[in-house]
Design a protein around this motif. Sequence first.
Motif, short mmCIF file in Angstrom:
data_model
loop_
_atom_site.label_atom_id
_atom_site.label_comp_id
_atom_site.label_asym_id
_atom_site.label_seq_id
_atom_site.Cartn_x
_atom_site.Cartn_y
_atom_site.Cartn_z
N GLU A 124 0.83 -1.20 0.00
CA GLU A 124 0.00 0.00 0.00
C GLU A 124 0.87 1.25 0.00
OE1 GLU A 124 -2.56 -0.31 3.35
OE2 GLU A 124 -3.96 -1.71 2.39
N ARG A 125 1.92 1.26 0.81
CA ARG A 125 2.82 2.41 0.82
C ARG A 125 3.56 2.55 -0.51
NH1 ARG A 125 5.55 4.10 6.49
NH2 ARG A 125 3.80 3.66 7.88
N LEU A 126 3.94 1.43 -1.08
CA LEU A 126 4.66 1.47 -2.36
C LEU A 126 3.76 2.02 -3.47
CD1 LEU A 126 7.28 0.72 -3.88
CD2 LEU A 126 6.28 -1.55 -4.27
N VAL A 127 2.53 1.55 -3.52
CA VAL A 127 1.58 2.02 -4.53
C VAL A 127 1.30 3.51 -4.33
CG1 VAL A 127 -0.80 1.82 -5.33
CG2 VAL A 127 0.56 -0.25 -4.92
N ASP A 128 1.14 3.94 -3.07
CA ASP A 128 0.91 5.36 -2.80
C ASP A 128 2.09 6.21 -3.26
OD1 ASP A 128 -1.58 5.01 -1.74
OD2 ASP A 128 -0.93 5.04 0.36
N TRP A 129 3.31 5.70 -3.08
CA TRP A 129 4.49 6.47 -3.51
C TRP A 129 4.46 6.68 -5.02
CZ3 TRP A 129 8.73 5.82 -6.69
CH2 TRP A 129 9.77 6.74 -6.52
N PHE A 130 4.18 5.61 -5.77
CA PHE A 130 4.13 5.74 -7.23
C PHE A 130 2.99 6.65 -7.66
CE2 PHE A 130 7.02 2.12 -7.43
CZ PHE A 130 7.78 2.42 -8.55
N ARG A 131 1.86 6.59 -6.96
CA ARG A 131 0.73 7.45 -7.32
C ARG A 131 1.10 8.93 -7.13
NH1 ARG A 131 -3.08 9.70 -4.36
NH2 ARG A 131 -2.60 8.40 -2.55
N HIS A 132 1.76 9.26 -6.02
CA HIS A 132 2.16 10.64 -5.78
C HIS A 132 3.19 11.11 -6.80
CE1 HIS A 132 -0.10 11.53 -2.19
NE2 HIS A 132 0.35 10.43 -1.58
N VAL A 133 4.08 10.19 -7.22
CA VAL A 133 5.04 10.55 -8.26
C VAL A 133 4.29 10.85 -9.56
CG1 VAL A 133 6.93 9.70 -9.71
CG2 VAL A 133 6.95 9.28 -7.23
N ALA A 134 3.32 10.01 -9.89
CA ALA A 134 2.55 10.20 -11.12
C ALA A 134 1.73 11.48 -11.08
CB ALA A 134 1.65 9.00 -11.36
N GLU A 135 1.15 11.81 -9.93
CA GLU A 135 0.34 13.02 -9.80
C GLU A 135 1.19 14.28 -9.73
OE1 GLU A 135 -1.78 12.32 -6.24
OE2 GLU A 135 -3.42 11.21 -7.19
N GLY A 136 2.48 14.10 -9.39
CA GLY A 136 3.34 15.26 -9.17
C GLY A 136 3.15 15.88 -7.81
#
Length: 757
Positions: A124-136
């Motif tokens: 869950e933390r890993l997916v959240d990290w990638f999502r924040h990178v994608a969103e900027g």
Amino acid sequence: MTGGLAPTQGQKQAERQLSYVERLYDGAVRVVRTHPRAEATDWLRIDLELACDVPPEWTPLTDLEPTEAVQILVPPDYPFHLPDAAVEHDRFAGLPHVLWSQSICLYLSPNDWDPGQGMQGFVERLVDWFRHVAEGTLTSGDVVPEPPLTGPSPVPDVVLVRGELPAALEANPEPWTAWAAVEMAGDQRWEVRQWLDADAARTLTGPAFLALVLGLPEPAGFRFPRRLGDLLEGFDRQRVDLAELFRLFQQTMAANLRRFPPDAETGTGPPMLVFVVTPAPPGSAAPSRVAYLAAWIVDISGLADGTATAHDPVFWLRVLDQRPRFTTRRDVRRPASWLRERRVLLLGCGGLGAPIAEYCARAGVAELHLVDDGVVMPGILVRQPYADADFGRPKVFALAERLAEIRSGTKFDATYGDAISYLRAGPGPDLDLIIDATAARAVAVALERFRWEDDRPHPPLLSVMVGHDSARGVATLAMPGAGGAGSDILRRLAVEAADDDSLLDVLDDFYPDLPRTALFQPEPGCSDPTYVGSAADLAAFSAWLLNDALTILGGERHPAEPRRWATVLRAPSPGRTGPAADRRHWPEDVVTVDAVHGYQVRMEPSAYAEVRNEVIRMAGRRGPRVETGGLLLGQIDHASRVVWVTEARGLPAGSDAFAGLLRLDPRAARAAVEERRRLTRNLVSFIGAWHTHPRNSAAPSPIDLDAMREMTDDTRAPALLMIFGGEDPARWRAWIGGRGRPEWCTALFLPFEEAAA
């Protein structure tokens, strides 16, 4: 997975959890491969793929592939230790939470890892990290401004750092090098004595060896790498000249070996230490170029002969960073913080005094002066922090040695001797606090007398004591400018207890109605009677009574606030009816010195008001020129040379007051206040008389003197005469109206001194 060593039970658990997560995310997370292990200590590598479709309206922080590959590294003892996440490229270098370009730090520290959440929480933390990178939306402000972590090391030594780095290094924005003088300061502990530039490093003498200090210009992230190759690669990215760094390694090692040749038997010399200094990340509350320290022990031989490899482990030492600028004490904003850098005198190193001494040391006092005339006996180990090896030694010396082991930054001064002799010599005006933990009446009386007879400013005086069965403790606090010390305040508390049922247990404990006949004498022979109490009892009382006093000392105070305080603390008890803690305070007395023998007379404001009220009442009945008077109740103490006037009353039956005459029967007066004397356990009894001279001087007349001599001759007891005069009519009228004070004279008559004269 085929071949290799089988996963541990914990690693198998991680595989099962990832299979569940794979189904949970319905294709967005996919387990690709599990790699074999070669050794029992190897981490298990599991390859994942995460779907990273980026909508066109988003602005990612870096280029993301439609599917990103991530390596999950599972420790052998999972789930008790957290896994790692990494990638095999450097596209994420510089992003928040990315360490050394490839490691994604999802947890701030091992304590941030929740084993119960397992791989589901990790992914869950890993997916959240990638999502924040994608969103900027993953900004540098999201980084928690904590120092970078270092991996565990088999090297047991620690490095203690107290001194601040030179300001010039903080001003340098480029990579820089300096040196530290490091000395062995105990078993498995090194301590940095000072920071050095190149010139100072070349001329270093004494027992300290040199350690290289490397300052990095950019934050290191959350964690330093565990492998040498990753570390050097990170240095290179921060513009560190690796060739020059290796040269300085060798130069520093050679300088140490010249001063400290290798041991003939072991062949070992001084270790090669490197301190890595890194800035705090952006968004920190206190940004600094030299915020964080890490220490690395270097195998210089491998670097020198080229046998070192990128996969060699980096052995990080534990750094105990105590630089004042970058550390916050754990007692910040607590009462004990008042003691920081204060100078304290502690009288008595027994059941209460010895724990209080330790609390003072741990709080960081600058100086602690210990005074005690006792020695360590076997029986006291039940409740005092001494040891078998201390038997027969003076307590002050044993305690001072123990405290020096707790805190090296405090000056401990031990005086083996009598506290009264120490006080008579003068403890010095530069103290911030005096603590009387002797529970000795003689010491309390001496403090009372020494303080009022010396008109210099005095520091606060805290007196602590426990009752006969450790069911209750009392602390008295005399603030600077207080008109009384410990004896005065304890007496005031007892007088109040006589009128307050909630304090009756205190009165019974410290002023019993009848002297206790069953004294507790723990050892046969000439052992002093003492109280019953355990180490736990005294730890509780000493800590909370000290804390309460420090709360008062540390509070914002107004000059008009009370200066005399008392706190009662009661131990837990099934039958207890009063409150567990009870704090009282009193206004200052009206104080003068008697004109005959120089005793200090302290009249409580309520007694002073009673005199004025009686004057007004009698003036209304008999006219303003008629003298009036009455009884004075209180206590006369010849040791402290203090007269306490607690109450003032009108004339008892059989007494007369006319112009120019006041006649008082002392026996009738004593009988009139007998009940009060009994209720207050002899603290408030008949001590003399007061009367007025409405139109004359407050000086005693011949008739007054004859009456007082007759009184003392008749009763064989000392007596106080207090006269309020009105030679100035305007001043007298102002006092009657509630403004100012009249002329006032006190004279003490002592039958034994009158007889000698």
